[in-house]
Design an enzyme around this catalytic site. Structure first.
Site, PDB file in Angstrom:
ATOM      1  N   LEU A 316      17.476  76.965  14.940  1.00 13.66           N
ATOM      2  CA  LEU A 316      18.898  76.191  15.382  1.00 13.66           C
ATOM      3  C   LEU A 316      18.564  74.858  15.075  1.00 13.66           C
ATOM      4  CD1 LEU A 316      18.765  76.874  19.385  1.00 13.66           C
ATOM      5  CD2 LEU A 316      19.817  77.936  17.641  1.00 13.66           C
ATOM      6  N   ASP A 317      19.198  74.195  15.093  1.00 16.08           N
ATOM      7  CA  ASP A 317      18.876  72.486  14.372  1.00 16.08           C
ATOM      8  C   ASP A 317      19.092  72.072  15.268  1.00 16.08           C
ATOM      9  OD1 ASP A 317      20.603  73.466  12.266  1.00 16.08           O
ATOM     10  OD2 ASP A 317      23.032  72.492  13.195  1.00 16.08           O
ATOM     11  N   LYS A 318      18.140  70.562  15.074  1.00 16.15           N
ATOM     12  CA  LYS A 318      17.448  70.070  15.659  1.00 16.15           C
ATOM     13  C   LYS A 318      17.940  69.396  16.710  1.00 16.15           C
ATOM     14  CE  LYS A 318      14.528  65.507  15.597  1.00 16.15           C
ATOM     15  NZ  LYS A 318      13.811  64.518  14.677  1.00 16.15           N
ATOM     16  N   HIS A 420      26.006  74.077  10.645  1.00 16.59           N
ATOM     17  CA  HIS A 420      26.929  73.368  10.719  1.00 16.59           C
ATOM     18  C   HIS A 420      28.959  74.064  11.451  1.00 16.59           C
ATOM     19  CE1 HIS A 420      24.707  69.850   9.733  1.00 16.59           C
ATOM     20  NE2 HIS A 420      24.099  70.277  10.526  1.00 16.59           N
TER      21      HIS A 420
END
Length: 502
Positions: A316-318, A420
């Site tokens: 998962l992105d930050k 994204h």
């Protein structure tokens, strides 16, 4: 959180006020069906009418671009090649389903590793590179290097993974899968990745065979025994493989264990935490991998994806929070990666977006015509991508100039896994950028709800209201259907509650 082996999934305790309608559906998220076919089932299908030619193709590079100029995915190129050479069985294959078609192809080449490698060499352009080097050498010049071009290798790598997935889905073709990964791919100058090894391991396991040699090869290729960049605090203690350990909320920056057994765990990653170390992080902040090492130890996490990403099946992105799958053993990791590749895992996200997906800005109150659900098929990160979405709730508020500000809580099921993807689909394709997203908004000024402003005081993009709310899959070892849900974090739920009061 419970320890040891459990037969029933356990979600994080406590519901989320006002979110029952959104979260209650997660337990009913359909788990991907077992798409493997028995050998007898595949052989009962009609035989393709044309045999695959054994000669090399000279037109593979011309097939890389579609008629509209967009770059094709490797599976699309391979599907076109097979449609032209192997008969009507490969005509009109839905996007992302070539492995299904290959798994049901009734032809000797379908389970012959050497034949599959030749097909991929033709379709990807690897043979064209070899011809060019031979011609250059015959003219007295240098052969231009001993390896194929990077673009041809990249296409071939994607095609090999499609073939490996098909062998797994077919069943009984594990020897061909092992041959492809350990022999044919290296011979072609194509390096197997963690997906390649995982699909071959899955094929062996589903056929009742042994996959120890493939796991060893995967670990070696990933550099599993190299020194990790992840910091190991003094309090970290090595635990015996399979024993596991709970992630302590106080020491783990609010990382919670939602469920675990001896094979894998499901944890809740907080927003603002990197999944694993990278060069940009510089070791300045703790990552999820470091927290997991602290909880489970080196021997309690898988390593076939590399020492810096121990246990990480997906990321998962930050700025994104929510449920993540963590593998404790190399076998469980490989089986989970194979399930992800074969679209057997259902992922559900909640996102707070500006406006309503699909509605263009400028409509007045009372305008109708908004879709409450839909499917977005649009490129993300330059690749084919698909997301299903549904509006859970809409919110309206008036700003100081009596202008209406509208935002929506949206449930998103990404069917592909591009970088994204949700942000790009919401902001670029559906004109509903995530609240706080400075990047994907087609150049338009933010239309941030006033209630969200206090949460967005930091660096632009550091806070996004995107949460991995649920995962559904079959257990990688037992095959049991499992589903997990993770309630909205406190700040996200607080904002939703504030918007409801306006």
């Amino acid at each position: 959180s419970p320890q040891g082996s459990h037969r029933t999934p356990i979600s994080a305790g406590g519901g989320v006020s006002g979110m029952a309608s959104a979260v209650s559906a997660y337990a009913a998220v359909p788990v991907g069906s077992d798409r493997r076919l028995s050998h007898s089932e595949s052989r009962a299908l009609p035989r393709a009418r044309r045999s695959l030619p054994r000669c090399r193709s000279k037109t593979a590079s011309a097939a890389v671009c579609a008629s509209n100029g967009e770059k094709k995915e490797p599976d699309e190129i391979l599907a076109d090649f097979l449609s032209d050479t192997a008969g009507e069985h490969f005509d009109e294959i839905p996007a992302g389903s070539l492995d299904d078609a290959l798994a049901t192809w009734d032809h000797p080449d379908a389970t012959d590793a050497g034949a599959l490698a030749r097909i991929i060499s033709c379709a990807s352009g690897l043979d064209e590179d070899e011809d060019a080097r031979e011609v250059q050498g015959a003219r007295g010049g240098a052969r231009g290097g001993s390896s194929p071009s990077a673009s041809a290798r990249g296409r071939a790598a994607g095609m090999f993974n499609v073939a490996l997935s098909a062998l797994d889905l077919r069943g009984g073709a594990h020897d061909a899968a092992r041959d492809l990964v350990l022999v044919r791919m290296p011979e072609a100058g194509v390096k197997p990745d963690v997906v390649s090894y995982s699909l071959a391991i899955s094929a062996c396991v589903h056929a009742g065979g042994d996959a120890d040699d493939l796991i060893t090869a995967a670990r070696r290729a990933a550099g599993a025994d190299r020194r990790s960049r992840a910091k190991k605090p003094k309090r970290a203690k090595k635990k015996k493989k399979g024993k596991g350990g709970n992630v302590d909320a106080a020491e783990g920056e609010n990382v919670k264990t939602l469920w675990e057994d001896e094979h894998f765990a499901v944890v809740s990653k907080p927003a603002g935490m990197l999944t694993h170390p990278n060069e940009a992080s510089g070791g300045a902040t703790r990552t999820l991998v470091e927290v997991l090492l602290d909880a489970f130890g080196d021997e309690g996490l898988s390593a076939i994806n590399g020492s810096d990403t121990r246990g990480i099946v997906h990321r998962l992105d930050k700025p994104t929070s929510g449920a993540m799958l963590v593998a404790k053993t190399d076998l469980a990791h490989a089986m989970c990666v194979a399930a992800w590749y074969q679209r057997k895992v259902t992922k559900t996200y909640l996102a707070l977006v500006e406006g309503v997906p699909g509605r263009r800005r400028g409509r007045r109150r009372g305008d109708d015509g908004d879709a409450i659900e839909g499917t977005c098929v649009a490129p993300a990160d330059g690749r084919r991508a698909r997301s299903d979405w549904r509006v859970v709730e809409t919110f309206r508020e008036e700003d100081g100039d009596n202008a209406e500000q509208l935002c929506s809580l949206v449930e998103v099921n990404p069917r592909t896994g591009r970088r994204h993807q949700i942000r790009q689909h919401m902001g670029m394709a559906l004109d509903a950028p995530l609240v706080g997203d400075p990047l994907y908004r087609r150049g338009k000024r933010p239309n941030t709800p006033a209630a969200a402003a206090p949460f967005l005081a930091g660096k632009p993009g550091s806070v996004l209201f995107l949460h991995s709310a649920a995962l559904a899959l079959r257990h990688p070892v037992t095959g049991e259907a499992l589903s997990f849900s993770d309630p909205l974090p406190t700040a996200f739920e607080g904002l939703v509650s504030a918007l409801r009061r306006r």
